[in-house]
Design a protein around this motif. Structure first.
Motif: not given
Length: 200
Positions: A2-5, A191-194
């Motif tokens: 998730k690039k935005t996160l 949350y960031v790396y799915n």
């Protein structure tokens, strides 16, 4: 991913490093700071190629004039001063720590000896490597500024002034960083790396 996160976490971690500029204890030419450990810790938390991003952002912010370096200072003059060599050391330490720690995974919720050892080595290596450019620069500065006592070599003076007195504190910061990383890395993976299940 998730690039935005990821961008948000990079910015948030950079801000935390910047805030750390006010946490310092002056003891001679090199103060005790928290920023060195924060740089390495954020490297371990994000892992991989993103490990050094918060530190890089922090360094750029200081270069363009924002008062984010130790004691609320900024600018190229800090880089040229006695502690200037530690600034690139922060980045090197964060990058190295990030690559050793690797990308966080949700599997790290189940604490394993392998994960703890990897994170511990990453934190320790990051904290140690930043001393290399820092001490080299300090030794050159001390010699050119005539600060080296007649009865000591530049190396001996540098070790006494900016290495040995800081080892106990840095070891304590390393231990705390390891404990924080063990708890936070699985959350970032979720949350960031799915929810990645393999080390990147």
């Amino acid at each position: 991913m998730k690039k935005t996160l990821m961008i948000s976490f990079i910015a948030m971690f950079a801000a935390i490093i910047c805030i750390g500029c006010f946490l310092r204890v002056p003891i001679g030419p090199v103060p005790i700071v928290l920023q060195n450990a924060l740089c390495v810790l954020t490297g371990v938390l994000l892992g991989g190629i993103f490990g050094g991003a918060p530190t890089a952002l922090f360094l750029v912010a200081g270069l363009i004039g924002l008062p984010v370096y130790s004691g609320g200072t900024s600018g190229i003059a800090v880089w040229a001063g006695p502690t200037g060599g530690f600034l690139p050391g922060y980045l090197i330490g964060a990058i190295l720590a990030g690559f050793i720690a690797g990308r966080p995974t949700v599997e790290e919720k189940k604490i394993s000896v392998k994960a703890v050892v990897r994170i511990s080595i990453a934190m320790l290596a990051g904290m140690v490597i930043m001393y290399v450019p820092g001490t080299i620069h300090f030794a050159r500065w001390a010699a050119s500024a005539g600060r080296v006592p007649a009865d000591k070599t530049a190396f001996a003076y540098t070790m006494a002034a900016c290495v040995v007195p800081y080892i106990p504190g840095d070891l304590l910061k390393t231990v705390v960083g390891i404990l924080v990383a063990i708890k936070v890395r699985p959350v970032l993976a979720q949350y960031v790396y799915n929810g990645a299940k393999k080390r990147g």
